[in-house]
Design an enzyme around this catalytic site. Structure first.
Site, PDB file in Angstrom:
ATOM      1  N   THR A  11       0.809  -1.227   0.000  1.00  0.00           N
ATOM      2  CA  THR A  11       0.000   0.000   0.000  1.00  0.00           C
ATOM      3  C   THR A  11       0.839   1.273   0.000  1.00  0.00           C
ATOM      4  O   THR A  11       0.282   2.375  -0.073  1.00  0.00           O
ATOM      5  CB  THR A  11      -0.923   0.047   1.239  1.00  0.00           C
ATOM      6  OG1 THR A  11      -0.140  -0.299   2.391  1.00  0.00           O
ATOM      7  CG2 THR A  11      -2.098  -0.895   1.101  1.00  0.00           C
ATOM      8  N   ARG A  34      -2.414  -4.102   5.361  1.00  0.00           N
ATOM      9  CA  ARG A  34      -3.542  -3.995   6.294  1.00  0.00           C
ATOM     10  C   ARG A  34      -4.621  -3.034   5.812  1.00  0.00           C
ATOM     11  O   ARG A  34      -5.782  -3.210   6.120  1.00  0.00           O
ATOM     12  CB  ARG A  34      -3.036  -3.523   7.666  1.00  0.00           C
ATOM     13  CG  ARG A  34      -2.157  -4.529   8.370  1.00  0.00           C
ATOM     14  CD  ARG A  34      -1.414  -3.892   9.517  1.00  0.00           C
ATOM     15  NE  ARG A  34      -0.566  -2.796   9.048  1.00  0.00           N
ATOM     16  CZ  ARG A  34       0.198  -2.048   9.824  1.00  0.00           C
ATOM     17  NH1 ARG A  34       0.201  -2.236  11.127  1.00  0.00           N
ATOM     18  NH2 ARG A  34       0.956  -1.081   9.302  1.00  0.00           N
ATOM     19  N   ARG A  35      -4.248  -1.986   5.063  1.00  0.00           N
ATOM     20  CA  ARG A  35      -5.227  -0.948   4.693  1.00  0.00           C
ATOM     21  C   ARG A  35      -6.032  -1.357   3.457  1.00  0.00           C
ATOM     22  O   ARG A  35      -5.612  -1.166   2.322  1.00  0.00           O
ATOM     23  CB  ARG A  35      -4.499   0.382   4.479  1.00  0.00           C
ATOM     24  CG  ARG A  35      -4.032   1.023   5.786  1.00  0.00           C
ATOM     25  CD  ARG A  35      -3.178   2.233   5.576  1.00  0.00           C
ATOM     26  NE  ARG A  35      -1.830   1.900   5.122  1.00  0.00           N
ATOM     27  CZ  ARG A  35      -0.875   2.797   4.850  1.00  0.00           C
ATOM     28  NH1 ARG A  35      -1.144   4.082   4.968  1.00  0.00           N
ATOM     29  NH2 ARG A  35       0.310   2.411   4.454  1.00  0.00           N
ATOM     30  N   VAL A  61       0.561  -9.178   8.619  1.00  0.00           N
ATOM     31  CA  VAL A  61       1.512 -10.307   8.549  1.00  0.00           C
ATOM     32  C   VAL A  61       1.821 -10.893   9.929  1.00  0.00           C
ATOM     33  O   VAL A  61       2.370 -11.986  10.037  1.00  0.00           O
ATOM     34  CB  VAL A  61       2.853  -9.940   7.838  1.00  0.00           C
ATOM     35  CG1 VAL A  61       2.648  -9.657   6.365  1.00  0.00           C
ATOM     36  CG2 VAL A  61       3.563  -8.792   8.543  1.00  0.00           C
ATOM     37  N   ASN A  87       8.378  -7.520   1.796  1.00  0.00           N
ATOM     38  CA  ASN A  87       8.711  -6.106   1.957  1.00  0.00           C
ATOM     39  C   ASN A  87       8.077  -5.473   3.188  1.00  0.00           C
ATOM     40  O   ASN A  87       8.630  -4.524   3.747  1.00  0.00           O
ATOM     41  CB  ASN A  87       8.252  -5.387   0.674  1.00  0.00           C
ATOM     42  CG  ASN A  87       8.152  -3.888   0.844  1.00  0.00           C
ATOM     43  OD1 ASN A  87       9.175  -3.200   0.849  1.00  0.00           O
ATOM     44  ND2 ASN A  87       6.933  -3.378   1.000  1.00  0.00           N
ATOM     45  N   TYR A 153      15.457  -2.156  15.743  1.00  0.00           N
ATOM     46  CA  TYR A 153      15.197  -2.160  14.290  1.00  0.00           C
ATOM     47  C   TYR A 153      16.392  -2.801  13.569  1.00  0.00           C
ATOM     48  O   TYR A 153      16.215  -3.666  12.687  1.00  0.00           O
ATOM     49  CB  TYR A 153      14.936  -0.746  13.765  1.00  0.00           C
ATOM     50  CG  TYR A 153      14.725  -0.717  12.262  1.00  0.00           C
ATOM     51  CD1 TYR A 153      13.599  -1.313  11.691  1.00  0.00           C
ATOM     52  CD2 TYR A 153      15.656  -0.127  11.415  1.00  0.00           C
ATOM     53  CE1 TYR A 153      13.410  -1.326  10.312  1.00  0.00           C
ATOM     54  CE2 TYR A 153      15.478  -0.126  10.034  1.00  0.00           C
ATOM     55  CZ  TYR A 153      14.353  -0.729   9.484  1.00  0.00           C
ATOM     56  OH  TYR A 153      14.177  -0.736   8.126  1.00  0.00           O
TER      57      TYR A 153
HETATM   58  P1  NDP Z   1       6.300   2.370   4.067  1.00  0.00           P
HETATM   59  O1  NDP Z   1       5.935   2.719   5.476  1.00  0.00           O
HETATM   60  O2  NDP Z   1       6.079   3.384   3.014  1.00  0.00           O
HETATM   61  O3  NDP Z   1       5.591   0.994   3.645  1.00  0.00           O
HETATM   62  C1  NDP Z   1       5.509  -0.083   4.525  1.00  0.00           C
HETATM   63  C2  NDP Z   1       4.495  -1.062   4.000  1.00  0.00           C
HETATM   64  O4  NDP Z   1       4.436  -2.191   4.900  1.00  0.00           O
HETATM   65  C3  NDP Z   1       3.101  -0.494   3.918  1.00  0.00           C
HETATM   66  O5  NDP Z   1       2.488  -0.926   2.722  1.00  0.00           O
HETATM   67  C4  NDP Z   1       2.373  -1.113   5.118  1.00  0.00           C
HETATM   68  O6  NDP Z   1       1.001  -1.302   4.767  1.00  0.00           O
HETATM   69  C5  NDP Z   1       3.084  -2.464   5.213  1.00  0.00           C
HETATM   70  N1  NDP Z   1       3.013  -3.040   6.548  1.00  0.00           N
HETATM   71  C6  NDP Z   1       3.536  -2.560   7.696  1.00  0.00           C
HETATM   72  N2  NDP Z   1       3.207  -3.364   8.724  1.00  0.00           N
HETATM   73  C7  NDP Z   1       2.457  -4.375   8.203  1.00  0.00           C
HETATM   74  C8  NDP Z   1       1.819  -5.509   8.761  1.00  0.00           C
HETATM   75  N3  NDP Z   1       1.874  -5.766  10.070  1.00  0.00           N
HETATM   76  N4  NDP Z   1       1.127  -6.340   7.950  1.00  0.00           N
HETATM   77  C9  NDP Z   1       1.059  -6.092   6.612  1.00  0.00           C
HETATM   78  N5  NDP Z   1       1.652  -5.035   6.034  1.00  0.00           N
HETATM   79  C10 NDP Z   1       2.334  -4.178   6.823  1.00  0.00           C
HETATM   80  O7  NDP Z   1       7.855   1.977   4.157  1.00  0.00           O
HETATM   81  P2  NDP Z   1       8.917   1.508   3.060  1.00  0.00           P
HETATM   82  O8  NDP Z   1       8.309   1.297   1.748  1.00  0.00           O
HETATM   83  O9  NDP Z   1      10.066   2.427   3.176  1.00  0.00           O
HETATM   84  O10 NDP Z   1       9.339   0.134   3.725  1.00  0.00           O
HETATM   85  C11 NDP Z   1       9.283  -1.105   3.063  1.00  0.00           C
HETATM   86  C12 NDP Z   1      10.397  -1.982   3.592  1.00  0.00           C
HETATM   87  O11 NDP Z   1      11.656  -1.373   3.304  1.00  0.00           O
HETATM   88  C13 NDP Z   1      10.396  -2.195   5.113  1.00  0.00           C
HETATM   89  O12 NDP Z   1      10.708  -3.539   5.378  1.00  0.00           O
HETATM   90  C14 NDP Z   1      11.500  -1.270   5.606  1.00  0.00           C
HETATM   91  O13 NDP Z   1      12.050  -1.708   6.818  1.00  0.00           O
HETATM   92  C15 NDP Z   1      12.466  -1.367   4.447  1.00  0.00           C
HETATM   93  N6  NDP Z   1      13.441  -0.283   4.321  1.00  0.00           N
HETATM   94  C16 NDP Z   1      13.030   1.011   4.206  1.00  0.00           C
HETATM   95  C17 NDP Z   1      13.967   2.019   4.082  1.00  0.00           C
HETATM   96  C18 NDP Z   1      13.602   3.464   4.020  1.00  0.00           C
HETATM   97  O14 NDP Z   1      14.481   4.335   4.236  1.00  0.00           O
HETATM   98  N7  NDP Z   1      12.370   3.830   3.713  1.00  0.00           N
HETATM   99  C19 NDP Z   1      15.405   1.708   3.998  1.00  0.00           C
HETATM  100  C20 NDP Z   1      15.709   0.312   4.141  1.00  0.00           C
HETATM  101  C21 NDP Z   1      14.770  -0.638   4.263  1.00  0.00           C
HETATM  102  P3  NDP Z   1      -0.257  -1.141   5.746  1.00  0.00           P
HETATM  103  O15 NDP Z   1       0.057  -0.008   6.679  1.00  0.00           O
HETATM  104  O16 NDP Z   1      -1.377  -0.868   4.795  1.00  0.00           O
HETATM  105  O17 NDP Z   1      -0.355  -2.476   6.403  1.00  0.00           O
HETATM  106  C1  8X3 Z   2      15.811   2.091   6.914  1.00  0.00           C
HETATM  107  C2  8X3 Z   2      17.093   2.828   6.790  1.00  0.00           C
HETATM  108  O1  8X3 Z   2      18.968   3.967   8.106  1.00  0.00           O
HETATM  109  O2  8X3 Z   2      16.675   4.412   8.801  1.00  0.00           O
HETATM  110  O3  8X3 Z   2      15.998   0.724   7.046  1.00  0.00           O
HETATM  111  O4  8X3 Z   2      17.702   2.312   9.270  1.00  0.00           O
HETATM  112  S1  8X3 Z   2      17.626   3.403   8.323  1.00  0.00           S
END
Ligand code: NDP
Ligand code: 8X3
Length: 252
Positions: A11, A34-35, A61, A87, A153
């Site tokens: 999402t 979830r949304r 999840v 993801n 984290y």
């Molecule tokens: P966002 O917050 O934009 O997206 C996170 C997504 O995960 C949303 O679609 C959310 O959907 C879903 N989500 C969260 N919790 C749950 C749950 N319990 N069940 C199902 N879905 C869930 O973050 P990012 O796109 O940045 O993050 C995606 C991945 O990338 C994560 O694993 C994050 O740790 C990783 N990451 C991100 C970085 C960054 O700087 N942004 C850097 C490195 C890694 P909904 O709320 O609808 O459930």
């Molecule tokens: C997300 C990147 O540097 O905030 O995983 O941990 S950082």
């Protein structure tokens, strides 16, 4: 017949960008988050723009029982998943270990580690049965380094790194590819979630630098997935040009 990608956390951010890109490449999609309302809006747009089939799974999840029910009851043709993108994940808070919020720790561990495992446990047997498949786990620079106040984290993302290695070993006899994609700063909802809606704090993370965009990561994932069948990209560490390590950042 089209290939199928199952994307968790579809999402927003990286998951949503993957949904867009894989749909553009003709993949049918199982989108999980979830949304529910947001999933519907996203899937309708993808069906209309790319003429692909999209199945939405509104599920947390962390909810192992519901997840098992929703995945087990998918029609058989939807279980022929070619690509699983693990993801869904989040960070909550940025506090020293002695001041950490235990509920936040539980949420991160339950989502980033246990949720990823639950999904993998359900989907990988389908791939084993087909003797093909590709699992892409979204780790982080936080899974390669530990930074101040990142403690839990970082631990969850180190666990994702270990799980990617373990999956690669265990699934090797079945011809299943496993790729670990580890981004630095990507501007998504991530920081708003980490700082619980504090926009000022969230925006400050990206002050004075150009962060990665979600699509930069989706393109890297697509690169790994679109290699010939005999090629596996094990790991990718992808940073903004202005970021050398988790904490060494060139801000203007
Ligand atoms: P966002 O917050 O934009 O997206 C996170 C997504 O995960 C949303 O679609 C959310 O959907 C879903 N989500 C969260 N919790 C749950 C749950 N319990 N069940 C199902 N879905 C869930 O973050 P990012 O796109 O940045 O993050 C995606 C991945 O990338 C994560 O694993 C994050 O740790 C990783 N990451 C991100 C970085 C960054 O700087 N942004 C850097 C490195 C890694 P909904 O709320 O609808 O459930
Ligand atoms: C997300 C990147 O540097 O905030 O995983 O941990 S950082």
């Amino acid at each position: 017949m089209s290939k199928i990608a199952l994307i968790t956390g579809a999402t927003s951010g990286i998951g949503k960008a993957c949904a867009d890109l894989f749909a553009a490449q003709g993949y049918d999609l199982v989108l999980l988050a979830r949304r529910a309302a947001l999933l519907e809006v996203i899937s309708s747009a993808l069906r209309e723009t790319h003429h692909v089939n999209v199945k939405c799974l509104e599920v947390d999840v962390r909810d192992q029982e519901e997840l098992a029910y929703r995945l087990d009851t998918l029609p058989a043709q939807w279980k022929k998943v070619n690509v699983l993108i693990n993801n869904a994940g989040l960070s909550l808070g940025l506090d020293p270990i002695d001041k950490g919020n235990i509920m936040d720790w539980d949420t991160m561990i339950d989502t980033n580690i246990k949720g990823l495992l639950y999904v993998t446990r359900l989907v990988s047997p389908w791939m084993v049965a087909e003797k093909t498949g590709h699992i892409v786990n979204i780790g982080s620079i936080a899974g390669q380094e530990v930074y101040p106040n990142g403690n839990v984290y970082c631990a969850t993302k180190h666990a994702v790194d270990a799980l990617s290695q373990g999956m690669r070993i265990d699934l090797l006899p079945h011809g299943i590819r496993v790729t670990s994609v580890n981004p630095g700063m990507v501007e998504t909802e991530f920081s708003m979630v980490r700082f619980k809606g504090d926009e000022g704090r969230a925006r400050k993370v990206y002050d004075g630098l150009e962060p990665l965009a979600a699509n930069d990561i989706a393109e890297a994932i697509w690169f790994a997935v679109s290699r010939p069948a005999h090629v596996n990209i094990n790991d990718m560490l992808i940073m903004p040009t202005a970021q050398a390590t988790a904490t060494v950042i060139n801000r203007k």
